[in-house]
Motif scaffolding. Structure first.
Motif, mmCIF file in Angstrom:
data_model
loop_
_atom_site.group_PDB
_atom_site.id
_atom_site.type_symbol
_atom_site.label_atom_id
_atom_site.label_comp_id
_atom_site.label_asym_id
_atom_site.label_seq_id
_atom_site.Cartn_x
_atom_site.Cartn_y
_atom_site.Cartn_z
ATOM 1 N N CYS A 58 20.729 7.514 -28.023
ATOM 2 C CA CYS A 58 19.801 8.509 -27.489
ATOM 3 C C CYS A 58 18.475 8.397 -28.233
ATOM 4 N N ILE A 59 17.374 8.686 -27.568
ATOM 5 C CA ILE A 59 16.054 8.389 -28.152
ATOM 6 C C ILE A 59 15.737 9.218 -29.389
ATOM 7 N N GLY A 81 23.201 8.046 -36.836
ATOM 8 C CA GLY A 81 23.918 8.746 -35.782
ATOM 9 C C GLY A 81 23.943 10.247 -35.971
ATOM 10 N N SER A 82 22.794 10.788 -36.413
ATOM 11 C CA SER A 82 22.665 12.232 -36.674
ATOM 12 C C SER A 82 23.585 12.693 -37.793
ATOM 13 N N ARG A 90 18.183 8.837 -22.499
ATOM 14 C CA ARG A 90 19.232 7.812 -22.542
ATOM 15 C C ARG A 90 20.585 8.393 -22.950
ATOM 16 N N ARG A 91 20.894 9.554 -22.410
ATOM 17 C CA ARG A 91 22.150 10.213 -22.776
ATOM 18 C C ARG A 91 23.360 9.388 -22.360
ATOM 19 N N THR A 95 12.960 6.084 -34.780
ATOM 20 C CA THR A 95 13.703 6.384 -33.556
ATOM 21 C C THR A 95 12.827 6.017 -32.367
ATOM 22 N N ALA A 96 13.471 5.865 -31.212
ATOM 23 C CA ALA A 96 12.701 5.573 -29.998
ATOM 24 C C ALA A 96 11.757 6.716 -29.662
ATOM 25 N N LEU A 97 12.149 7.927 -30.045
ATOM 26 C CA LEU A 97 11.311 9.096 -29.788
ATOM 27 C C LEU A 97 10.001 9.028 -30.573
ATOM 28 N N GLU A 98 10.046 8.416 -31.749
ATOM 29 C CA GLU A 98 8.824 8.267 -32.539
ATOM 30 C C GLU A 98 7.773 7.481 -31.763
ATOM 31 N N LYS A 99 8.200 6.440 -31.064
ATOM 32 C CA LYS A 99 7.264 5.635 -30.282
ATOM 33 C C LYS A 99 6.647 6.461 -29.162
#
Length: 297
Positions: free
Chosen positions: A38-39, A45-46, A160-161, A226-230
């Motif tokens: 997940c993004i 992994g959290s 991307r769940r 993380t992908a969210l950072e991008k």
């Protein structure tokens, strides 16, 4: 009902959850569902606060207990303190069923452990896993934590769940059918890109309609690597301001029934990885605000 009240009702005293690494991966990382996760999920992994996975489950428990004990009041007897072993990071029902069961049983055999909490995905509850979980629930307190995050399918695809809402609803029913003693907790994130206020509150309503026993709500935070950072750097997402988030929580609490256990209203991001929102790093402030909301709930 607050989680503290819930645990005291069951165990007769305050109980701490201690995070463990069960050595699992995730189908959203190994190619079964996806490869990037997940993004919003960090490289661990959290599970940024779990002990080193090179340690055995028993060793991890002892190390985690020492950390809790260092914060206990001098009036609290360390030997009488009780703990729930929390298999937190990645997907803890994903893997060889026998190996997973051995890990769970090893945790339960440790002194002062009075229950298990297992974090997982709704799409990782096969027949053998459900059978083992049912057996465990007959022996001890068992809490299964399902990552849902949102019921906006468009948002779920964006983050991307890797599964549809239907999978979540089916998972709750499977767990209840396997053993009604299993305490089901659903994870929800407020502030996901694309989710409106109505979407977030609808997610809470959907969790209630699914008959989840408990709920965890946290705000979206952006971590390094993380992908969210991008996406954040490309101005594709903007975290909620603190007042926005707590206004949403207040509205959510108004629709959450009194018999649903509220396990969390704030996140606990690792400060060394946190990019935004900065206010999320002030754990004392956010917990006090959440406590005030719950007192009025």
């Amino acid at each position: 009902m607050t989680v503290s009240s819930f645990y005291k009702l069951i165990f007769g005293q305050k109980v701490y959850k201690i995070s463990l690494d069960g050595g699992c991966t995730c189908p959203n990382r190994d190619g079964t569902v996806g490869t990037g996760g997940c993004i919003f999920c960090s490289a661990t992994g959290s599970g940024d606060f779990v002990p080193n996975k090179s340690l055995s489950i028993s060793e991890q428990i002892e190390k985690a207990k020492l950390l809790v004990e260092s914060k206990l009041s001098k009036n609290v007897s360390k030997s009488e303190q009780k703990y729930i072993a929390y298999f937190q990071n990645f997907t803890n029902t994903y893997g060889n069923a026998s190996t997973l069961l051995r890990n769970w049983e090893e945790a339960l055999s440790a002194p002062q452990i009075v229950g298990l909490a297992i974090g997982t995905r709704p799409d990782c509850l096969g027949e053998e896993i459900l059978k083992n979980l049912s057996s465990l629930a007959d022996k001890t307190f068992l809490q299964i934590e399902l990552g849902l995050q949102t019921t906006n399918e468009k948002t779920a695809k964006y983050i991307r769940r890797g599964f549809l809402n239907e999978c979540y609803f089916e998972a709750v029913q499977k767990l209840k059918k396997a053993n009604p003693k299993i305490h089901i907790v659903t994870h929800v994130i407020f502030g996901l890109p694309g989710d409106s206020e109505n979407d977030m509150l609808k997610t809470v309503k959907d969790v209630i309609s699914a008959k989840s026993d408990g709920i965890k709500i946290t705000n979206l935070y952006i971590l390094k690597n993380t992908a969210l950072e991008k996406d954040f750097n490309n101005n594709k997402c903007l975290p909620l301001e603190m007042n926005q988030y707590f206004d949403l929580l207040e509205k959510a609490l108004k629709i959450i029934p009194s018999n649903m256990v509220v396990h969390r209203l704030t996140g606990d991001p690792p400060k060394k990885l946190l990019i935004e929102p900065k206010w999320a790093a002030n754990k004392k402030l956010t917990m006090n605000l959440a406590k005030k909301l719950l007192e009025n709930h």
